[in-house]
Motif scaffolding. Structure first.
Motif, short mmCIF file in Angstrom:
data_model
loop_
_atom_site.label_atom_id
_atom_site.label_comp_id
_atom_site.label_asym_id
_atom_site.label_seq_id
_atom_site.Cartn_x
_atom_site.Cartn_y
_atom_site.Cartn_z
N UNK A 11 -8.05 4.12 -9.69
CA UNK A 11 -7.46 5.46 -9.76
C UNK A 11 -8.47 6.45 -10.34
N UNK A 12 -9.22 6.02 -11.33
CA UNK A 12 -10.23 6.89 -11.93
C UNK A 12 -11.34 7.21 -10.92
N UNK A 19 -12.20 15.01 -6.87
CA UNK A 19 -12.39 16.16 -7.76
C UNK A 19 -13.12 17.29 -7.03
N UNK A 20 -12.76 18.49 -7.38
CA UNK A 20 -13.44 19.64 -6.78
C UNK A 20 -12.81 20.12 -5.49
N UNK A 21 -11.84 19.40 -5.02
CA UNK A 21 -11.12 19.86 -3.82
C UNK A 21 -9.62 19.84 -4.16
N UNK A 22 -8.90 20.78 -3.66
CA UNK A 22 -7.48 20.88 -3.98
C UNK A 22 -6.60 20.51 -2.80
N UNK A 23 -7.17 19.80 -1.83
CA UNK A 23 -6.43 19.53 -0.61
C UNK A 23 -5.75 18.15 -0.67
N UNK A 24 -6.54 17.11 -0.87
CA UNK A 24 -5.99 15.75 -0.86
C UNK A 24 -5.61 15.33 -2.27
N UNK A 25 -4.43 14.74 -2.38
CA UNK A 25 -3.90 14.28 -3.66
C UNK A 25 -3.80 12.76 -3.67
#
Length: 151
Positions: A11-12, A19-25
Protein backbone atom coordinates in the motif's frame (compact mmCIF):
# COMPACT_ATOMS: atom_id res chain seq x y z
CA UNK A 1 6.62 -11.39 6.62
CA UNK A 2 2.94 -11.65 7.61
CA UNK A 3 0.26 -10.98 4.99
CA UNK A 4 -0.90 -7.79 6.79
CA UNK A 5 2.67 -6.45 6.80
CA UNK A 6 3.03 -7.21 3.10
CA UNK A 7 -0.28 -5.47 2.40
CA UNK A 8 0.87 -2.40 4.33
CA UNK A 9 4.23 -2.32 2.51
CA UNK A 10 2.55 -2.67 -0.89
CA UNK A 11 0.00 0.00 0.00
CA UNK A 12 2.88 2.35 0.78
CA UNK A 13 4.60 1.59 -2.54
CA UNK A 14 1.39 2.06 -4.53
CA UNK A 15 0.70 5.35 -2.72
CA UNK A 16 4.18 6.53 -3.71
CA UNK A 17 3.56 5.51 -7.33
CA UNK A 18 0.24 7.36 -7.41
CA UNK A 19 1.52 10.46 -5.58
CA UNK A 20 1.41 13.69 -7.51
CA UNK A 21 -1.66 12.77 -9.49
CA UNK A 22 -5.23 13.22 -8.31
CA UNK A 23 -6.88 10.90 -10.80
CA UNK A 24 -6.34 7.29 -9.69
CA UNK A 25 -7.12 6.29 -6.11
CA UNK A 26 -5.86 3.24 -4.27
CA UNK A 27 -8.91 1.42 -2.93
CA UNK A 28 -7.38 -1.67 -1.32
CA UNK A 29 -4.50 -4.15 -1.26
CA UNK A 30 -5.05 -7.81 -0.54
CA UNK A 31 -2.41 -10.54 -0.17
CA UNK A 32 -4.07 -13.95 0.14
CA UNK A 33 -3.31 -17.61 -0.40
CA UNK A 34 -5.80 -19.52 -2.52
CA UNK A 35 -5.14 -23.22 -2.81
CA UNK A 36 -1.38 -23.36 -3.45
CA UNK A 37 -0.91 -19.88 -4.94
CA UNK A 38 -0.38 -16.48 -3.32
CA UNK A 39 -2.24 -13.53 -4.89
CA UNK A 40 -1.37 -9.87 -4.51
CA UNK A 41 -4.46 -7.91 -5.53
CA UNK A 42 -4.36 -4.15 -5.87
CA UNK A 43 -7.68 -2.40 -6.40
CA UNK A 44 -7.70 1.08 -7.92
CA UNK A 45 -10.42 3.44 -9.09
CA UNK A 46 -11.05 6.89 -10.55
CA UNK A 47 -14.05 8.99 -11.48
CA UNK A 48 -15.66 7.39 -14.49
CA UNK A 49 -13.93 4.08 -13.77
CA UNK A 50 -10.50 2.72 -14.60
CA UNK A 51 -9.53 1.04 -17.84
CA UNK A 52 -7.11 -1.70 -18.78
CA UNK A 53 -4.35 0.81 -19.55
CA UNK A 54 -4.58 2.23 -16.01
CA UNK A 55 -4.23 -1.27 -14.58
CA UNK A 56 -1.40 -2.26 -16.89
CA UNK A 57 0.60 0.92 -16.25
CA UNK A 58 0.38 0.56 -12.48
CA UNK A 59 1.07 -3.17 -12.66
CA UNK A 60 4.29 -2.63 -14.62
CA UNK A 61 5.53 0.11 -12.27
CA UNK A 62 4.59 -1.91 -9.20
CA UNK A 63 6.36 -5.06 -10.43
CA UNK A 64 9.61 -3.11 -10.75
CA UNK A 65 9.30 -1.67 -7.23
CA UNK A 66 8.37 -5.02 -5.67
CA UNK A 67 11.35 -6.70 -7.31
CA UNK A 68 13.76 -3.92 -6.31
CA UNK A 69 12.57 -3.80 -2.70
CA UNK A 70 12.13 -7.57 -2.34
CA UNK A 71 8.92 -7.07 -0.34
CA UNK A 72 7.36 -10.49 -0.94
CA UNK A 73 9.39 -13.61 -0.17
CA UNK A 74 7.02 -16.08 -1.89
CA UNK A 75 6.12 -16.39 -5.55
CA UNK A 76 2.81 -14.67 -6.17
CA UNK A 77 0.38 -13.62 -8.87
CA UNK A 78 -0.09 -9.85 -9.20
CA UNK A 79 -3.54 -8.57 -10.15
CA UNK A 80 -4.33 -4.87 -10.54
CA UNK A 81 -8.01 -4.16 -11.13
CA UNK A 82 -11.12 -2.21 -10.29
CA UNK A 83 -12.81 -3.06 -7.01
CA UNK A 84 -16.00 -3.66 -9.00
CA UNK A 85 -19.41 -2.10 -8.62
CA UNK A 86 -20.18 -4.21 -5.56
CA UNK A 87 -16.95 -3.31 -3.79
CA UNK A 88 -16.28 -4.55 -0.29
CA UNK A 89 -15.87 -1.85 2.34
CA UNK A 90 -12.87 -2.51 4.59
CA UNK A 91 -11.17 0.68 5.67
CA UNK A 92 -12.44 3.83 7.37
CA UNK A 93 -12.02 5.80 4.16
CA UNK A 94 -14.34 3.30 2.40
CA UNK A 95 -17.12 3.91 4.93
CA UNK A 96 -16.64 7.66 4.76
CA UNK A 97 -16.62 7.74 0.95
CA UNK A 98 -19.74 5.58 0.61
CA UNK A 99 -21.95 7.48 3.08
CA UNK A 100 -25.49 7.77 1.74
CA UNK A 101 -25.18 4.67 -0.46
CA UNK A 102 -27.02 1.39 -0.01
CA UNK A 103 -24.93 -1.46 1.42
CA UNK A 104 -25.38 -5.16 2.12
CA UNK A 105 -24.11 -6.45 5.46
CA UNK A 106 -23.54 -10.15 6.13
CA UNK A 107 -23.14 -11.07 9.80
CA UNK A 108 -21.30 -13.96 11.41
CA UNK A 109 -24.34 -14.67 13.62
CA UNK A 110 -27.95 -13.49 13.44
CA UNK A 111 -28.93 -10.14 14.92
CA UNK A 112 -32.66 -9.76 15.59
CA UNK A 113 -33.12 -13.05 13.70
CA UNK A 114 -31.32 -11.94 10.52
CA UNK A 115 -27.81 -12.60 9.19
CA UNK A 116 -28.17 -10.28 6.18
CA UNK A 117 -29.06 -6.60 6.34
CA UNK A 118 -29.48 -4.03 3.58
CA UNK A 119 -29.79 -0.31 4.14
CA UNK A 120 -28.39 3.12 3.46
CA UNK A 121 -25.05 3.72 5.16
CA UNK A 122 -25.79 6.73 7.36
CA UNK A 123 -23.06 6.49 9.97
CA UNK A 124 -19.63 5.15 10.84
CA UNK A 125 -17.71 5.70 14.06
CA UNK A 126 -14.74 3.38 13.56
CA UNK A 127 -16.33 0.50 15.49
CA UNK A 128 -19.81 0.27 14.01
CA UNK A 129 -21.87 1.25 10.99
CA UNK A 130 -25.35 2.72 11.08
CA UNK A 131 -27.90 1.78 8.45
CA UNK A 132 -30.95 3.94 7.74
CA UNK A 133 -30.09 6.09 10.79
CA UNK A 134 -31.49 3.43 13.16
CA UNK A 135 -29.70 0.07 12.84
CA UNK A 136 -26.25 -0.05 14.42
CA UNK A 137 -24.02 -2.99 13.53
CA UNK A 138 -20.63 -3.53 15.15
CA UNK A 139 -17.88 -4.16 12.60
CA UNK A 140 -16.62 -7.11 14.67
CA UNK A 141 -19.96 -8.86 14.03
CA UNK A 142 -19.93 -8.23 10.27
CA UNK A 143 -18.39 -10.89 8.04
CA UNK A 144 -18.62 -8.54 5.05
CA UNK A 145 -20.02 -5.15 4.09
CA UNK A 146 -20.28 -4.32 0.40
CA UNK A 147 -22.05 -1.84 -1.84
CA UNK A 148 -25.53 -2.98 -2.80
CA UNK A 149 -26.29 -3.55 -6.46
CA UNK A 150 -29.81 -3.22 -7.85
CA UNK A 151 -30.35 -5.34 -10.93
Amino acid sequence: MAAKNIEAAVEEIVSELLAGQDVIELVDVEYVKEHTDWYLRVYIDKDGGIDIEDCQELSEKLEVQLDERNVIPDSYILEVSSPGIDRVLRKPRDYEREQGKKVDVTLYAPMDGKKEWTGVLTGFDGKAVTLDETTVIELSKAAQIRLHIDF
